[in-house]
Design a protein around this motif. Structure first.
Motif: not given
Length: 234
Positions: A135-136, A141-148
């Motif tokens: 997740x980190x 790499x720029x992913x938001x919480x929902x995308x992660x």
């Protein structure tokens, strides 16, 4: 039971004489078919609600150290450990106390309350093997919480979600006590109907519907075990 569902005798007399009479009668028995369909769609609704809520709760408990986290985790086990007779009585008193009474909404809420701990326990067990650095890395790499969550966390815990959903469906579909207490008269689920039928006089039609349920349950479990990779990758 499965063998006797194909026996022509209504009283289990031997020698065995093969017949599909009880399956033919089953398909003409609107009472059993209606109860079975009601059990199925209630179990599907409960599965969706319990799986969604349980998965979200498991991820939240995994990611965040919220106040009272340990207490919440401990409170997951009483619904599993307490006899369902006590739980059903308490739910009946509660729903009448808040003015809801008996009915399908009460049955669904009661089943969700029973199924939710199973989902959370199973999904949390799967999350315990999850590497937080994934997740980190996604966030870096720029992913938001929902995308992660949807692209990293959920794919990893998917076998646990599937297993939790199967538990939720089984708990709801098989639930007798809570359904018996919270269902309205004449609008019962299949387990309640089977219990009532046995009290009035057992017929091999119950053997037939039970055999079908066993066959479908085993087929679903085999398919889930095959494609969900419960055992992990080789």
């Amino acid at each position: 039971m499965a063998a006797m569902s194909f026996n022509a005798s209504e009283f289990y007399q031997l020698p065995f004489r093969f017949s599909t009479e009880w399956y033919e009668r089953l398909w003409r028995n609107d009472e059993i078919l209606t109860a079975a369909w009601r059990s199925v769609w209630i179990a599907v609704v409960v599965t969706v609600l319990a799986t969604a809520a349980g998965t979200a709760a498991s991820i939240a408990l995994f990611r965040y150290d919220i106040p009272g986290k340990r207490i919440l985790q401990v409170l997951l086990f009483p619904p599993i450990a307490i006899p369902w007779l006590i739980t059903g009585t308490a739910m009946l008193i509660f729903f009448f106390g808040i003015g809801v009474g008996r009915g399908t909404p009460s049955v669904i809420v009661g089943h969700v309350a029973l199924a939710l701990p199973y989902v959370i326990v199973v999904v949390t067990a799967r999350l315990s093997t999850f590497d937080r650095t994934l997740e980190e890395a996604a966030r870096s790499l720029g992913a938001g919480p929902f995308t992660v969550t949807m692209r990293v966390t959920v794919p990893w815990i998917l076998p646990g979600i599937v297993a939790g959903a199967l538990f939720a469906f089984a708990v709801s579909f098989d639930q007798f006590v809570v359904s018996y207490f919270l269902s309205e008269p004449g609008d019962t689920t299949l387990p309640v109907l089977i219990y009532t039928a046995i009290r009035k006089g057992f017929t091999p039609e119950i053997n037939a519907i039970s055999t079908i349920i066993i066959g479908l349950s085993m087929a679903i479990m085999l398919v889930a075990a095959r494609y969900a990779k419960f055992g992990g990758e080789r």
